[in-house]
Design a protein around this motif. Sequence first.
Motif, PDB file in Angstrom:
ATOM      1  N   TYR A 259      -2.845   2.051   7.334  1.00 22.59           N
ATOM      2  CA  TYR A 259      -1.826   1.676   6.346  1.00 22.59           C
ATOM      3  C   TYR A 259      -0.552   2.475   6.635  1.00 22.59           C
ATOM      4  O   TYR A 259      -0.410   3.617   6.174  1.00 22.59           O
ATOM      5  CB  TYR A 259      -2.311   1.979   4.924  1.00 22.59           C
ATOM      6  CG  TYR A 259      -3.599   1.283   4.546  1.00 22.59           C
ATOM      7  CD1 TYR A 259      -3.695  -0.105   4.560  1.00 22.59           C
ATOM      8  CD2 TYR A 259      -4.720   2.018   4.169  1.00 22.59           C
ATOM      9  CE1 TYR A 259      -4.871  -0.745   4.222  1.00 22.59           C
ATOM     10  CE2 TYR A 259      -5.901   1.388   3.817  1.00 22.59           C
ATOM     11  CZ  TYR A 259      -5.980   0.009   3.844  1.00 22.59           C
ATOM     12  OH  TYR A 259      -7.147  -0.618   3.505  1.00 22.59           O
ATOM     13  N   PRO A 260       0.387   1.938   7.379  1.00 24.16           N
ATOM     14  CA  PRO A 260       1.565   2.707   7.811  1.00 24.16           C
ATOM     15  C   PRO A 260       2.393   3.298   6.671  1.00 24.16           C
ATOM     16  O   PRO A 260       3.021   4.344   6.834  1.00 24.16           O
ATOM     17  CB  PRO A 260       2.363   1.659   8.601  1.00 24.16           C
ATOM     18  CG  PRO A 260       1.338   0.690   9.095  1.00 24.16           C
ATOM     19  CD  PRO A 260       0.324   0.608   8.002  1.00 24.16           C
ATOM     20  N   ASP A 261       2.433   2.629   5.485  1.00 30.10           N
ATOM     21  CA  ASP A 261       3.234   3.139   4.366  1.00 30.10           C
ATOM     22  C   ASP A 261       2.413   4.012   3.420  1.00 30.10           C
ATOM     23  O   ASP A 261       2.854   4.292   2.295  1.00 30.10           O
ATOM     24  CB  ASP A 261       3.828   1.952   3.587  1.00 30.10           C
ATOM     25  CG  ASP A 261       4.799   1.156   4.437  1.00 30.10           C
ATOM     26  OD1 ASP A 261       5.626   1.777   5.122  1.00 30.10           O
ATOM     27  OD2 ASP A 261       4.714  -0.093   4.431  1.00 30.10           O
ATOM     28  N   PHE A 262       1.256   4.421   3.867  1.00 28.17           N
ATOM     29  CA  PHE A 262       0.334   5.160   2.992  1.00 28.17           C
ATOM     30  C   PHE A 262       0.864   6.544   2.617  1.00 28.17           C
ATOM     31  O   PHE A 262       1.376   7.286   3.454  1.00 28.17           O
ATOM     32  CB  PHE A 262      -1.013   5.316   3.709  1.00 28.17           C
ATOM     33  CG  PHE A 262      -2.071   5.993   2.893  1.00 28.17           C
ATOM     34  CD1 PHE A 262      -2.817   5.279   1.972  1.00 28.17           C
ATOM     35  CD2 PHE A 262      -2.321   7.352   3.047  1.00 28.17           C
ATOM     36  CE1 PHE A 262      -3.804   5.895   1.223  1.00 28.17           C
ATOM     37  CE2 PHE A 262      -3.301   7.983   2.299  1.00 28.17           C
ATOM     38  CZ  PHE A 262      -4.035   7.245   1.389  1.00 28.17           C
ATOM     39  N   LYS A 263       0.742   6.883   1.305  1.00 27.87           N
ATOM     40  CA  LYS A 263       1.063   8.231   0.813  1.00 27.87           C
ATOM     41  C   LYS A 263      -0.146   8.717   0.021  1.00 27.87           C
ATOM     42  O   LYS A 263      -0.508   8.127  -0.999  1.00 27.87           O
ATOM     43  CB  LYS A 263       2.294   8.198  -0.100  1.00 27.87           C
ATOM     44  CG  LYS A 263       3.576   7.836   0.622  1.00 27.87           C
ATOM     45  CD  LYS A 263       4.739   7.801  -0.352  1.00 27.87           C
ATOM     46  CE  LYS A 263       6.015   7.398   0.378  1.00 27.87           C
ATOM     47  NZ  LYS A 263       7.158   7.234  -0.567  1.00 27.87           N
ATOM     48  N   ALA A 264      -0.760   9.792   0.486  1.00 28.00           N
ATOM     49  CA  ALA A 264      -1.999  10.289  -0.134  1.00 28.00           C
ATOM     50  C   ALA A 264      -1.731  10.803  -1.545  1.00 28.00           C
ATOM     51  O   ALA A 264      -0.766  11.529  -1.788  1.00 28.00           O
ATOM     52  CB  ALA A 264      -2.606  11.383   0.714  1.00 28.00           C
ATOM     53  N   SER A 265      -2.609  10.399  -2.489  1.00 20.45           N
ATOM     54  CA  SER A 265      -2.524  10.880  -3.871  1.00 20.45           C
ATOM     55  C   SER A 265      -3.757  11.683  -4.261  1.00 20.45           C
ATOM     56  O   SER A 265      -3.681  12.571  -5.094  1.00 20.45           O
ATOM     57  CB  SER A 265      -2.394   9.693  -4.837  1.00 20.45           C
ATOM     58  OG  SER A 265      -1.241   8.954  -4.569  1.00 20.45           O
TER      59      SER A 265
END
Length: 383
Positions: A259-265
């Motif tokens: 997922y190239p736009d992934f931001k870990a939460s």
Amino acid sequence: MFTMSKRLWFQLHGWFSLPLWVLFCFICITGTVSVISHELTWLTNSEARANNPNDLPALGVDQVISSVEKAYPTADVMSVLTYEPYLVNAVIFTDTDKPYAVAYVNQYTGEVQAVNDTISFIEFMRTLHGWLFFPWQEGYSVGYYLVSAMAFVILGALVTGLVIYKNFWRAFSQPKLRFNQGKKTFLKDLHTLSGVWSIWFMAVMALTGLWYLVQAIMWHNEIDIEEHAPLVAVSALPADKQTPPTDLKAALAITKEKYPDFKASYVMLPEHNRGMFNIMGSGDTIFYDNYAYSTSVNPWTGEIAVSKSPETMNALQTLSHIADPLHYGSIGGLWTKVIWFIFGLILSGMSITGFMMYAAKLVNSKSVKARQAAPVNNVQEAN
């Protein structure tokens, strides 16, 4: 054909809200505060601020964990939560003298700014609003049912209110708020005007609340909306290796590649040799929450065992991931939170003005009955 009079609709409008007025008002107020709980934390707690005066890039989650392990060499890190860029990361861990602790780490400097062994203000407000701190037992909480059932109160008050005020659209073009015709008139105008302008907000709260109720019933009956995190099969465990070759940094890179736009939460580390890296985060979709994208990465093979994104969700999973952003107004960041906060105040105020109007009406009704009964009593006393 049976038709309801305006008086009966008005009574029905009151019945939907007044018996539960205190609880409904409390839930409205706590929900309003919850909307801006992150911002309130930043304002009131300097240790929660992720100051970045040198404009440094954010550290990776693995580096944030390393900061905690340097400060607490015997710590056993379980998971990491990331919030907005202006708030520190929360690293949840146990230690020899800490059965549960949360380290707040500045993701730009790596500094451990505080360590707490209790829940944060953000969690406190969400718990208070979500289930009133009622305990969970066998998959359900009485408090969660109470709160989510308030959706019927909002929906009922909305529908009956629209029936009573048939020409409600005039409040948009001709808003009326009379200050000089007494308290009763002012409260009525304020209640009506607030209600008309809050139609959309009440509809959103009612619909999301109904979903929370459905979700509660499913949890209670052990109907899973999402699959549980997978485990590495015993037969797949290597016999000659003690340390998995894939670390957290590699697992995050694998997720980012998918997922190239992934931001870990939220990142949960393996608890044992059959556990996987369970990584959740957000992507490029604004209507989904911060856990809409996820992967479970096998630490022994470096492969993604299970993944999820909005494109692969079924209908129930989609509802579960869009409900929170719509309910708490986080779909557009700070600006939508401010809008939700303002309308949360309006809804809280409507419950108060509604009660004041009904209480005044009740007092007047009793006064009229007392005056009507007085001559009869006087005649009886005279006889």
